[in-house]
Motif scaffolding. Structure first.
Motif, short mmCIF file in Angstrom:
data_model
loop_
_atom_site.label_atom_id
_atom_site.label_comp_id
_atom_site.label_asym_id
_atom_site.label_seq_id
_atom_site.Cartn_x
_atom_site.Cartn_y
_atom_site.Cartn_z
N HIS A 124 -56.31 -38.14 45.73
CA HIS A 124 -56.09 -38.62 44.89
C HIS A 124 -54.46 -37.71 44.33
N ARG A 125 -54.32 -36.78 43.81
CA ARG A 125 -53.54 -36.00 43.67
C ARG A 125 -52.16 -36.40 44.34
N ASP A 126 -51.92 -37.56 45.87
CA ASP A 126 -51.30 -37.66 47.00
C ASP A 126 -50.63 -38.97 45.88
N GLN A 127 -50.72 -39.62 44.78
CA GLN A 127 -50.94 -40.80 44.47
C GLN A 127 -49.73 -40.40 42.86
N PHE A 128 -49.99 -39.32 42.78
CA PHE A 128 -48.56 -38.52 41.48
C PHE A 128 -47.76 -37.56 42.41
N GLY A 129 -48.06 -38.31 43.95
CA GLY A 129 -46.17 -37.64 44.72
C GLY A 129 -45.40 -35.81 44.52
N GLN A 130 -47.48 -35.34 44.45
CA GLN A 130 -47.15 -33.64 44.09
C GLN A 130 -47.10 -33.24 45.95
N PRO A 131 -46.59 -32.36 46.30
CA PRO A 131 -46.81 -31.79 47.80
C PRO A 131 -48.05 -31.44 48.36
N LEU A 132 -48.31 -31.68 48.95
CA LEU A 132 -49.90 -30.89 49.48
C LEU A 132 -48.99 -28.81 50.86
N SER A 133 -50.11 -28.13 49.47
CA SER A 133 -49.89 -26.81 50.53
C SER A 133 -50.95 -27.16 51.10
N PRO A 134 -50.70 -26.60 52.27
CA PRO A 134 -52.48 -26.31 53.28
C PRO A 134 -52.91 -24.78 53.11
N VAL A 135 -51.62 -23.80 52.95
CA VAL A 135 -52.39 -22.76 52.75
C VAL A 135 -52.35 -22.71 51.98
N ALA A 136 -52.88 -23.21 50.86
CA ALA A 136 -53.19 -22.78 49.08
C ALA A 136 -54.49 -23.90 48.95
N ILE A 137 -54.23 -25.00 50.37
CA ILE A 137 -56.07 -25.53 50.37
C ILE A 137 -56.52 -25.14 50.68
N ARG A 138 -56.74 -24.23 51.73
CA ARG A 138 -57.17 -23.31 52.95
C ARG A 138 -57.51 -22.16 52.30
N HIS A 139 -56.69 -21.34 51.09
CA HIS A 139 -57.01 -20.31 50.13
C HIS A 139 -58.49 -20.94 49.11
N ILE A 140 -58.36 -22.34 48.53
CA ILE A 140 -59.28 -22.42 47.82
C ILE A 140 -60.48 -22.71 48.43
N ILE A 141 -60.72 -23.24 50.23
CA ILE A 141 -61.36 -23.52 50.68
C ILE A 141 -62.58 -22.21 51.14
N GLN A 142 -61.95 -21.11 51.44
CA GLN A 142 -62.29 -19.56 50.92
C GLN A 142 -63.18 -19.01 50.59
#
Length: 845
Positions: A245-263
């Motif tokens: 959903h956030r991809d629709q707003f053109g925001q870059p995806l940070s794998p480092v930040a997402i991995r940190h959220i999951i942890q």
């Protein structure tokens, strides 16, 4: 409100409750998740994301060392990995650029995964497993230790390697979904996961089931990866939906930040309604990037949950503009950040419902919504003060409409100052347009008397002519120029180096100061904004307000040099691809516009002005000390007024300034030439005593009244010849050869015009000489040049003798009178031609 209108405008809004049908919610998510999301990066079967460093939508960078394949999280351009940094620190005789180009890293492992194979070879076949310790895989290393060390060293390495060690030939991957490493043992796990399994099983007392354990494990995750496998099934889908959903707003995806959220994500059965818990947990890590991404994911999940229950964003009184699909006022219209507007302050339910329904149907951009919300917010307390509180629209009458008019007439800011009459008139019109919308769409059951009458208007107020433009005074601009070195300091702009940010900010200020363009026009300047024709330099710009593109404005060499200096510095920077054609690039590739944001320009200017130790106004206080200048008066658009006022004060003709400002109507430009009667009278009083005759001798007027009544303005001074004065300057007997006339009365306010005329006479003389004109023609021009030069020299000498205070007074009077003349129509033609027909007879028309 009637039952019909209530049903049309209002829905019962219920908030999310725990204990909802999780399976139904999970099925809804499965239907709305895109299975083909980010091909090449997302592995749906393994719930694994492996970022592509070349994808601008993924926040990754390569190590700046050319031969190093290490991938870094989003960082500054030119960053190198930790290991290359250690290698560089150990080199003392090589500069950084050479190191980046020539260094070849020596790695046994990259990103935590072995890259060399076990060295055991038998009959030309090498072991397929990865070398973990020394040159051996784990199994061979343990065998080596057992046979060589544990047997009192009775066997050499060569004997063990040739008689006992046999290479493994298995090529099956690890059991963990998405893991590409080869097996370590018959247990079905690679080395990395076997160690994790052994540790987890040991901690569980040996009772851990491998199948259950492997279903929740992620493969080894490098910098570019994250896995949703460790999350519960429902949370996996919620996070995945939020990312898509956030991809629709053109925001870059940070794998480092997402991995940190999951942890760090707490053990929750769902993210619905858990935003505060998630953010509280993540706040302990001090990772602002991860907190921002978690906030966006939770927002997307909550919007989706409302849609799952059939609740539209416009059904709620806490109206989320991004969820409702309202466009931002930027050129792209893409709204990046959510914004929630609380409508509960509007006390009439039918007004709240009307605004929501209008948003749902019209989908206005933010500027239109803000005006509509403001208009209803003004009308609501007025209706609340009426009998019945305006709750039932069917009971409203003409008196209520009149009360709303009075409320808009007296609408004031928080400071107590009334809003401008234009703004109040606009918002009153917006309110009645909304009411008309409700009537036309058959949404409101309003009484016929509740309507706008022709008398319900707010009159336009006259603007104080002495305050037109709100220009930054030239004395303040000189103080700003003296502090340019502070501009851009401590300003962060994406990954742009600090010195480049400073140069960019200073160039933006110079463009405002020297060109007078609007904020957006400067922010969106094209990269090729300079054009040279015949030695003259022009600024190429777009009048986006009036949709007139590729306009040209003459600029000075100094202004052009500052732009060229920034262009050279910009060429060395890593600019977002979509900003390649703009002089001032966007902060990131995902910004709402491809150039610098206008609001950020204003922020830069405010920060700079606040950092200047002292700014003095032009006047003096009661104690005789300079007054401090009000810093809030310095904003980007004020420099446009300064540019126009500078030209008006210098006597630039109004038609010329209108073209420089690119005004559609010359009446708009005329505002800068208006001078109050008081200021004009003071200027005349000052200038009357500084008039001279054609020989430069002092010839003051007896009074300011004599100055105005006994003379008429001709192009290069005043004239007191009676017949010419009576004819308004249209009856000069010697065709305006003023320097040879005894009635000529110039004063210092005419100095620029006289000097310009001298240059014109010199040009005429050169042309006459080239034409081999008669001697008396050339002599006449020469004599006029000499006479005018004598007048100029005399006036400048006398001005130089004046005290500084008196000189400043004269300069101010000159500016006022030149402005008055420049704002008038051309005073005198050089020749008087009587229109005739082709037959030579006067045309009676």
């Amino acid at each position: 409100m009637t039952a019909r209108s209530g049903a049309a405008l209002a829905k019962v809004v219920v908030g999310p409750e725990f204990g909802f049908d999780h399976l139904a919610w999970q099925s809804w998510l499965d239907e709305h998740i895109n299975p083909a999301w980010r091909p090449g990066e997302w592995n749906a079967e393994a719930w694994l994301f492996t970022g592509d460093v070349d994808n601008r939508g993924t926040a990754l960078r390569r190590c700046a060392v050319s031969a190093c394949p290490t991938v870094l999280g989003a960082g500054r351009p030119g960053a190198i990995c930790r290991r290359c940094g250690i290698d560089f620190d150990g080199i003392v005789d090589q500069d950084r650029e050479t190191f980046l180009r020539a260094h070849v890293p020596n790695r046994r492992t990259l990103a935590g995964v072995a890259v060399t194979r076990c060295s055991i070879v038998w009959d030309g076949v090498q072991c397929t497993r990865h070398a973990i310790t020394g040159d051996l895989c784990t199994i061979h290393y343990n065998s080596y230790r057992h046979h060589v060390f544990n047997k009192a060293r009775t066997m050499s390495y060569e004997e063990w390697a040739t008689t006992i060690a046999r290479p493994f030939q298995d090529t099956a991957p690890c059991l963990i979904a998405g893991c590409t490493a080869l097996l370590m043992s018959s247990g079905g796990l690679c080395t990395y996961h076997y160690r994790r399994w052994s540790s987890a099983n040991r901690n569980a007392g040996g009772t851990l089931q491998m199948q259950a354990w492997t279903s929740t494990q992620a493969p080894y995750l490098g910098t570019c990866c994250f896995s949703l496998a460790p999350l519960p099934d429902l949370v996996r889908r919620e996070v995945l939906y939020g990312l898509q959903h956030r991809d629709q707003f053109g925001q870059p995806l940070s794998p480092v930040a997402i991995r940190h959220i999951i942890q760090q994500l707490p053990e929750l059965p769902t993210l619905v309604g858990q935003r505060d818990i998630v953010l509280t947990t993540l706040s302990r890590t001090q990772d602002a990037n991860a907190q921002a991404k978690a906030r966006e994911i939770c927002w997307s999940v909550q919007v989706a949950f409302d849609a799952f229950h059939g609740i539209a964003p416009t059904d709620k009184d806490d109206l989320d503009l991004r969820a409702a699909g309202l466009k931002s006022p930027t050129r792209s219209g893409r709204r990046v950040n959510p914004r929630v507007v609380d409508l509960t302050a509007i006390s009439q339910p039918w007004l709240r419902a009307l605004l929501r329904q209008w948003v749902d149907i019209e989908r206005p951009h933010s500027h239109m919504f803000n005006r509509a919300h403001k208009a209803i917010s003004w009308a609501s307390p007025v209706l609340a003060a009426q009998p019945g509180g305006g709750i039932d629209p069917a009971t409203l009458r003409f008196a209520d409409a009149t009360a709303i008019l009075d409320g808009f007439r007296t609408a004031a800011q928080s400071s107590g100052e009334l809003y401008s009459s234009r703004y109040r008139r606009q918002l009153l019109g917006v309110f009645w347009k909304l009411v008309d919308f409700g009537r036309s769409a058959d949404l409101l059951d309003l009484a016929g008397g509740f309507t706008r009458h022709a008398s319900h208007t707010i009159p336009e107020e006259d603007v104080n002519e002495d305050e037109i433009g709100s220009a930054v005074p030239e004395s303040v601009i000189r103080q700003l120029d003296a502090h340019q070195h502070l501009l851009g300091l401590d300003i962060s702009y994406g990954h742009m180096p600090a010195d480049a940010v400073a140069v960019m900010c200073q160039t933006i200020y110079i463009a405002f100061r020297d060109t007078g363009r609007r904020t957006r026009e400067v922010a969106s300047l094209p990269l090729d904004c300079l054009e040279t024709t015949g030695g003259d330099i022009s600024l190429v710009w777009d009048n986006s307000k009036s949709k007139r593109l590729r306009r040209r404005l003459p600029i000075t060499t100094e202004t052009a040099e500052s732009i060229i200096s920034w262009q050279r510095r910009r060429a060395l920077l890593d600019i977002p691809h979509r900003s390649r054609n703009y002089l001032f690039p966007a902060i990131t590739a995902a910004a709402g516009v491809p150039h610098i944001n206008t609001s950020y320009v204003a922020t830069i200017l405010r920060s700079w002005v606040a950092s200047i130790p002292e700014l003095r106004d032009e006047g003096l206080g009661l104690d005789g000390n300079p007054l401090p200048f009000e810093r809030s008066r310095i904003y980007p658009y004020a420099f446009r007024h300064s540019y126009a006022q500078r030209h008006a004060d210098a006597g630039t003709p109004v038609d010329v300034l209108s073209e420089l400002m690119d005004h559609a109507s010359i009446s708009t430009t005329m505002d800068y030439y208006q001078v109050s009667l008081k200021r004009k009278r003071e200027a005349v009083t000052t200038m009357a005593i500084h008039s001279v005759d054609r020989s430069g001798r002092s010839a003051p007027f007896g009074s300011d009244l004599a100055y105005e009544r006994g003379s008429v303005a001709v192009p290069y001074g005043n004239c007191v010849e009676p017949s010419n004065v009576k004819a308004g300057g249209q009856s000069c007997p010697i065709r305006f050869q003023c320097a040879g006339c005894g009635f000529y009365r110039p004063d210092p306010s005419f100095l620029p015009a006289i000097e310009q005329h001298i240059n014109e006479l010199r040009a005429d003389r050169e042309i006459a000489e080239a034409m081999d004109a008669a001697e008396y023609v050339i002599s006449n021009l020469t004599e006029q040049i000499g006479a005018y030069r004598e007048v100029v020299a005399t006036m400048r000498y006398r001005l130089a003798q004046l005290p500084s205070e008196r000189r400043a007074e004269v300069d101010e009077a000159c500016a006022v009178l030149r402005k008055v003349r420049a704002g008038s129509r051309p005073l005198l033609p050089l020749t008087v031609v009587t229109p005739t027909t082709q037959t030579g007879q006067e045309d009676p028309t």
